[in-house]
Design an enzyme around this catalytic site. Structure first.
Site, PDB file in Angstrom:
ATOM      1  N   CYS A 275      -0.567   4.268   2.042  1.00 63.44           N
ATOM      2  CA  CYS A 275      -0.190   4.295   3.281  1.00 63.44           C
ATOM      3  C   CYS A 275       1.022   4.160   3.659  1.00 63.44           C
ATOM      4  CB  CYS A 275      -0.618   2.740   4.321  1.00 63.44           C
ATOM      5  SG  CYS A 275      -2.137   1.598   3.297  1.00 63.44           S
ATOM      6  N   ASP A 276       2.552   3.947   3.069  1.00 65.88           N
ATOM      7  CA  ASP A 276       3.895   3.649   3.503  1.00 65.88           C
ATOM      8  C   ASP A 276       4.277   4.983   2.730  1.00 65.88           C
ATOM      9  OD1 ASP A 276       2.511   1.422   5.188  1.00 65.88           O
ATOM     10  OD2 ASP A 276       2.764  -0.069   4.087  1.00 65.88           O
TER      11      ASP A 276
ATOM     12  N   CYS B 102       0.713  -0.946   0.155  1.00 61.52           N
ATOM     13  CA  CYS B 102       0.690  -0.284  -0.248  1.00 61.52           C
ATOM     14  C   CYS B 102       0.549   1.465   0.116  1.00 61.52           C
ATOM     15  CB  CYS B 102      -1.128  -0.284   0.985  1.00 61.52           C
ATOM     16  SG  CYS B 102      -2.193   1.190   1.354  1.00 61.52           S
TER      17      CYS B 102
END
Ligand code: NDP
Length: 308
Positions: A138-139, A135
């Site tokens: 997200c990261d 992701c």
């Protein structure tokens, strides 16, 4: 044991659209959020192809609006996951949740979506959350001014690689073939980005590093030449697998695990169990299509409950 008329498993576009329709039919459906409330769209940045948003819409924002819309009509969304089920052909359906809760339902809509596909390497598994991710949204921000690699040749890979250039100093886009599954506009966008280096015909043999990602080892499928690419982050953008493991002993699925729907409707092989969205859609896998399938599943479930 809690008794419900309609339980919806999953709260992505399919689950929440089903919830809006069922709630407006006064069924007060219970929606079980699953591991990722809002579904995969919450992990994407800008959604440019959902009708009604001429300038695009943030994925999280879109799902938040759907959630509020469903609740406005009386849907109840709980943060929990299904741990096991006992499905029957038109009788009572039983679900056990991670929280320990047990539910009896007259009808169930499975809108459980899909989970990320991984390369399947031991080194990838060992370094998950230590530089290995599925992701970018997200990261990605953890990799400011670092080099990262993205694997895949579909729209997700193009989108994630382009997104990661906001943070990373360089993004290697590694694809196992020299043709892309991604739409031409997405490929062109990635190619035009000076921070992205596309490496085709490359198979990833290993994610390098003991405690955290230090690089990837690849080989060229045509020349067999091996090469190590130093990087701090590795993002798998390899598509998804339908999240149907809990259900496939009860209902028919295809060889890839997608739920098989009967007679172009949303009914599964069992009466009273309906399905919608990516878990039952091996072909289109688009948010707008998932929403349409959610609508169909709710309408079929409403009719089933009325006739019952
Ligand atoms: P896809 O299934 O389209 O692509 C997966 C990619 O991963 C393929 O290129 C595939 O290679 C590669 N792959 C799969 N397994 C492996 C493996 N073991 N080793 C190496 N490579 C592998 O998935 P996406 O998530 O990219 O897209 C899914 C759907 O979502 C599509 O319909 C897409 O259009 C849509 N989407 C749309 C977006 C948008 O419009 N903004 C953004 C993201 C997705 P190969 O091609 O060789 O099979």
């Amino acid at each position: 044991m809690e008794k419900e008329r309609l339980v919806i498993i999953g709260c992505g576009p399919a689950g929440l659209t089903a919830a809006i329709y069922a709630a407006r039919a006064s069924l007060s459906p219970l929606v079980i959020s699953g591991q990722l409330p809002g579904g995969l769209l919450t992990q994407t940045s800008e959604v440019e192809n959902f009708p009604g948003f001429e300038d695009g819409v943030n994925g999280y924002e879109l799902m938040d609006k759907m959630d509020k819309q469903a609740k406005r009509f009386g849907a109840r969304v709980i943060f929990d996951q299904v741990s096991s089920v006992n499905f029957t052909d038109g009788e009572t359906q039983t679900l056990k949740l991670m929280s320990g809760k047990e539910i009896e339902a007259e009808a169930v809509i499975i809108a459980a979506g899909a989970t990320p596909r991984w390369l399947g390497l031991d080194s990838e598994e060992r370094l998950k959350n230590r530089g290995v991710s599925a992701c970018a949204t997200c990261d990605g921000a953890f990799y400011r001014n670092m080099d990262v690699a993205v694997a895949g040749g579909g729209d997700s890979a193009m989108e994630e690689a382009t997104f990661l250039t906001k943070f990373a100093s360089k993004v290697y886009l590694i694809h196992r073939r020299d043709e892309f599954r991604a739409s031409p506009i997405m490929v062109e966008r990635a190619k035009a980005n000076p921070k992205i280096e596309i490496i085709t015909n490359a198979v990833i043999d290993e994610i390098l590093g003991e405690k955290e990602v230090e690089g990837i080892a690849v080989h060229d499928v045509k020349t067999q030449e091996k090469r190590e690419i130093p990087c701090k982050g590795f993002f798998a953008a390899l598509g998804h697998i339908p999240a149907t493991a809990l259900y496939k002993d009860f209902i028919e699925t295809d060889d890839k695990g997608y739920i098989i729907l009967q007679n172009n409707r949303s009914q599964t092989s069992l009466k009273g169990i309906f399905a919608a969205g990516d878990c039952a859609d091996p072909v289109y896998r688009q948010a707008i299509h998932a929403a349409g399938m959610g609508c169909a599943a709710a309408m079929d479930a409403i009719k089933y409950l009325e006739e019952k």
